[in-house]
Design an enzyme around this catalytic site. Structure first.
Site, PDB file in Angstrom:
ATOM      1  N   GLY A 177     -10.857  88.618 -64.725  1.00 54.21           N
ATOM      2  CA  GLY A 177     -12.045  89.449 -64.697  1.00 54.21           C
ATOM      3  C   GLY A 177     -12.208  90.246 -65.976  1.00 54.21           C
ATOM      4  O   GLY A 177     -11.865  89.791 -67.076  1.00 54.21           O
ATOM      5  N   SER A 178     -12.699  91.463 -65.850  1.00 57.29           N
ATOM      6  CA  SER A 178     -13.022  92.268 -67.030  1.00 57.29           C
ATOM      7  C   SER A 178     -11.815  92.728 -67.822  1.00 57.29           C
ATOM      8  O   SER A 178     -11.965  93.231 -68.947  1.00 57.29           O
ATOM      9  CB  SER A 178     -13.861  93.488 -66.619  1.00 57.29           C
ATOM     10  OG  SER A 178     -15.124  93.080 -66.134  1.00 57.29           O
ATOM     11  N   THR A 179     -10.595  92.584 -67.276  1.00 60.90           N
ATOM     12  CA  THR A 179      -9.411  92.923 -68.070  1.00 60.90           C
ATOM     13  C   THR A 179      -9.266  91.956 -69.247  1.00 60.90           C
ATOM     14  O   THR A 179      -8.487  92.222 -70.173  1.00 60.90           O
ATOM     15  CB  THR A 179      -8.130  92.886 -67.218  1.00 60.90           C
ATOM     16  OG1 THR A 179      -7.909  91.559 -66.740  1.00 60.90           O
ATOM     17  CG2 THR A 179      -8.230  93.835 -66.034  1.00 60.90           C
TER      18      THR A 179
END
Length: 647
Positions: A326-328
Site C-alpha cells: 500500500g502507501s508505505t
C-alpha cells in the site's frame, strides 16, 4: 683317542648347564602360559561368558544434550527439562508381546501408543531401544524400576526433553523440535547415526531447524552388560558426547513479550530492528501457539484447531506473510523519481481525486482530491494521484530497481522458516511469469504498493531502516554462539543523494507531526523521541464503479476477511535514528487507526526499555492510554507467572 677324566668331567658340566638353561626356559614359558590361562579363565571369565552367551555386551548411543537458546539479555527461551521414560529392546526382550502386556499393568499405555510401539519395533533393528512411554510421572517410573527383574529388555531411563518456558512469545522465531521423520533422513545424504534413535528429536521450524547442526552436538556411547533375560547389569564403559552449542538471539524477550501482548487477538505482525546494526529486537507474529504441544506429541484435536483458525496461528507473518505494501511503498516511487532527476521536493501535481488513463479511472483514497500537493504533503496526506503521475515518468523498471536497493523483492538470509522473497515486479518479471507485456496501468497500481507488488513486514522494516540511515542495513537474528559474538559487518552506503533522502525523511516526519498527517494521532510527545513514519492501507478486494457511485462500503461493515490490511512503517528518534518498526494488521482497516498506534507503543517500549511512560503520549490521550497500559501490565504479569511456572 681315550678321553681323560678331566674331559669327561668338563663335558658333563656343559650338558648339565645346557639342561638347566633349557629347563628354565621351559618353566618360564609354562609360567607365562599359566598366567595367561588364569587371566582368561578367572579374571575375564564373566565377560567371555557373557560374550559367549549371545553377545551380551551391547553398545548404545547416548543422545547429546541440546544447546540452549537465549535472548540478547540472557533470558532462557529454549531449554531442557528432566524426562523420565521407558524403553524396550526387542533383542533382549524375547517375547515382546508378553513384556508389553506386563507393562500395561504398571503404566497407562493407550491403543494409539501400542500401535506406535509396534511400528517402531518393526522399523528398527532388534538391538535398538524403542521408547514405550515418555514424560512419565515419578510414581509410574518407580514402578517400572522396581519390577525390572520381571521385564526383560525394558530399561527405565532419565533423559532430557525440550521445553519452551515463554510459550507463545517465540513460537514462530525459535520454532520447536519433534521426532525424526523419514523425510528428515532422506534430506540428509549421510545422516548422523543418532538420528536413527527412535523418538530422537530435531528442529522442525525456525531457529531450531536452521541451526540444528549447531544445537544438536555429537552423540556419546556406552558399553553395557546385560544378563540372559536382557536386564542391564552394569555399565562397563562410557564416552560422553559433546553437548550442542548455546545460541544467543538478538531479540529482547521483554520487548517481544510486550509486543505479542499488545497485538492481542489480532491477526498481525510487528518487527522492530536496530537501524545501525540490523539486529532484530522483536519479531512478533499473532496469534502464536504453544510449541510445547509439538514436543510432547500434539493431539489431532489441537492440531486441527490450529489449522482451522482463520487467523493462521502457525504462520510466521513477519517473514512468510507477503502483503501489498500500500502507501508505505510511496517512498520507493518517490526516491526513484528523485534519483532520476524527474522531480524535486518542490515538484507539485494537482489531485482532483482521480486520473484517467485510457478507458479506466484510477482513484485517490480521498474522493474529493487533495488539490495541488508537493512531495512532503503527498506523503503526509498520502495522496495517490501524485504517485500515479510521477510513476508514469519514471517507469516500473526504475521503481523496481529502487525497491530492491531498499531491500524489497529480496529473500533476506535469516535462520527462520519459509522466508518469502516477496515480489518487486518489472517488465521482465511479468513477461517471464505471465507471458504478458507490462502496461502503464500496472505501473500506476505499483506506484502505491498495489497490483503485483508484495512485501513482508521484515522487508518493509529493512526498507525503513535503509531510508533512515542511507545504508544497506542487513537484518540479523544470531548475536552469539557459545558466547562468541557473530561477525557484524558495517552496512555499506546505498549511494543515494543525501538531499533526496532528507526529502523523504521530511515527508515521513510530517506524516506523524503535522495536523494533516495521516498518523498525527499516533505521534510521540517526547521531543527526544520524535517519530517519523508512513501509514498504508492495502485493498484485498476490488471496488466496482457501481460501488463507488453509491458509496464505498466501509471496512467495519464488511466480513472480517474482506476488509483492507492496515500497515505502518516508521523509525525513531527522527534526528538520531535507533529503531525501525513495521506493523501489519490483517484485515485491520486503515493503517492510521489500526497499525500506527501499535507501532508507537512498540517503538516506545524499545526506546524506554520498559512500559512507556504517559509523558510520551499527547496530553489529550493520556487518560485512555493509562487504562490501556494498565490492562497490558496485567496481561504481561499473567504471562510472566505462567512462564515462570514452566521454567
Amino acid at each position: 683317542m681315550r678321553r681323560t677324566a678331566r674331559d669327561t668331567e668338563e663335558s658333563a658340566r656343559r650338558i648339565t648347564r645346557r639342561s638347566l638353561m633349557m629347563g628354565g626356559a621351559m618353566v618360564a614359558m609354562f609360567a607365562v602360559l599359566g598366567a595367561r590361562m588364569r587371566f582368561l579363565s578367572v579374571e575375564q571369565a564373566d565377560e567371555f561368558r557373557l560374550l559367549a552367551e549371545e553377545n551380551r555386551i551391547n553398545m548404545r548411543l547416548i543422545p547429546p544434550e541440546r544447546g540452549l537458546i537465549f535472548d540478547r539479555n540472557g533470558v532462557l527461551i529454549a531449554g531442557n527439562e528432566q524426562n523420565y521414560r521407558v524403553t524396550v529392546t526387542r533383542e533382549a526382550a524375547g517375547d515382546v508381546d508378553m513384556v508389553l502386556a506386563r507393562l500395561t499393568n504398571l503404566i497407562p499405555i493407550t491403543a494409539e501408543d501400542m500401535e506406535r510401539i509396534t511400528r517402531d519395533l518393526d522399523r528398527n533393528s532388534p538391538f535398538v531401544p524403542i521408547i514405550v512411554a515418555d514424560r512419565l510421572p515419578w510414581e509410574d517410573f518407580s514402578k517400572i524400576a522396581m519390577n525390572a527383574p520381571t521385564l526383560p529388555g525394558v530399561t527405565p531411563e532419565v533423559g532430557l526433553s525440550r521445553q519452551y518456558p515463554l510459550i507463545e512469545d517465540f513460537s514462530h522465531v525459535v520454532g520447536y523440535v519433534g521426532p525424526v521423520s523419514e523425510r528428515d533422513l532422506e534430506e540428509r545424504p549421510n545422516p548422523d547415526p543418532v538420528l536413527r534413535i527412535p523418538e530422537f528429536q530435531i528442529g522442525k521450524i525456525g531457529v531450531e531447524r536452521w541451526m540444528e547442526e549447531t544445537l544438536r552436538g555429537s552423540a556419546g556411547n556406552k558399553r553395557i552388560e546385560v544378563n540372559h533375560v536382557g536386564r542391564v547389569m552394569r555399565e562397563l564403559e562410557r564416552t560422553d558426547g559433546i553437548p550442542g552449542r548455546d545460541i544467543q538471539l538478538t531479540i529482547d524477550a521483554e520487548v517481544q513479550n510486550f509486543i505479542q501482548a499488545r497485538l492481542g487477538e489480532e491477526s498481525a505482525a510487528c518487527v522492530v530492528m536496530d537501524v545501525n546494526t540490523g539486529e532484530l529486537i522483536a519479531c512478533a507474529s499473532s496469534p502464536g501457539f504453544d510449541p510445547n504441544l509439538f514436543v510432547r506429541g500434539i493431539s489431532q484435536r489441537d492440531y486441527s484447531a490450529l489449522m482451522e483458525d482463520d487467523h493462521r496461528p502457525l504462520a510466521n507473518k513477519t517473514v512468510q506473510g507477503a502483503y501489498p505494501p500500500g502507501s508505505t511503498f510511496k517512498m520507493v516511487t518517490a526516491l526513484a523519481a528523485l534519483e532520476e532527476g524527474l522531480i524535486t521536493p518542490e515538484t507539485t501535481h494537482s489531485c482532483p481525486g482521480y486520473i484517467e488513463f485510457g478507458d479506466r479511472r484510477f482513484h485517490c483514497w480521498k474522493r474529493g482530491g487533495h488539490g495541488r500537493v508537493d512531495l512532503a504533503r503527498s506523503l503526509s496526506e498520502s495522496c495517490d494521484v501524485f504517485y500515479y503521475e510521477i510513476a508514469q515518468e519514471v517507469g516500473i523498471d526504475k521503481i523496481a530497481e529502487m525497491g530492491k536497493r531498499l531491500g524489497l523483492g529480496i529473500r533476506h538470509d535469516l535462520p527462520m522458516s519459509a522466508i518469502t522473497e516477496g515480489i518487486m515486479p518489472n517488465r521482465a518479471w511479468k513477461q517471464e511469469r505471465w507471458g504478458q507485456d507490462w502496461r502503464i496501468g500496472d505501473t500506476i497500481n505499483a506506484s502505491i504498493g498495489q497490483g503485483y507488488v508484495l512485501a513482508s513486514p521484515l522487508q518493509l522494516t529493512v526498507m525503513t531502516a535503509r531510508i533512515a540511515t542511507g545504508r544497506a542495513v542487513v537484518p540479523r537474528l544470531i548475536r552469539a554462539i557459545d558466547g562468541t559474538p557473530q561477525p557484524m559487518p558495517e552496512a555499506e552506503p546505498l549511494g543515494l543523494s543525501g538531499t533526496n533522502l532528507r526529502a523523504i525523511q521530511n515527508g515521513m516526519y510530517e506524516v506523524m507531526n503535522t495536523q494533516r498527517g495521516t498518523a498525527y494521532s499516533s505521534r510521540i510527545a517526547d521531543d527526544t523521541m520524535v517519530f517519523a513514519g508512513k501509514t498504508g492501507t492495502s485493498q484485498v478486494r476490488n471496488i466496482t464503479a457501481a460501488e463507488r457511485a453509491r458509496g464505498v462500503i466501509s471496512n467495519d461493515q464488511l466480513p472480517w476477511n474482506r476488509r483492507d490490511h492496515a500497515l505502518y512503517v516508521g523509525y525513531a528518534p527522527y534526528d538520531n535514528p535507533r529503531y525501525a518498526v513495521t506493523v501489519v494488521v490483517e484485515h485491520g482497516g486503515g493503517g492510521s487507526a489500526a497499525a500506527a498506534p501499535i507501532a508507537r507503543d512498540a517503538i516506545l517500549r524499545a526506546l524506554h526499555e520498559d512500559i512507556p511512560p504517559l509523558t510520551a503520549y499527547p496530553a489529550n490521550q493520556r487518560g485512555r492510554i493509562e487504562t490501556d497500559l494498565n490492562a497490558l501490565r496485567e496481561k504481561l504479569r499473567d504471562v510472566t507467572q505462567s512462564g515462570n511456572s514452566r521454567a
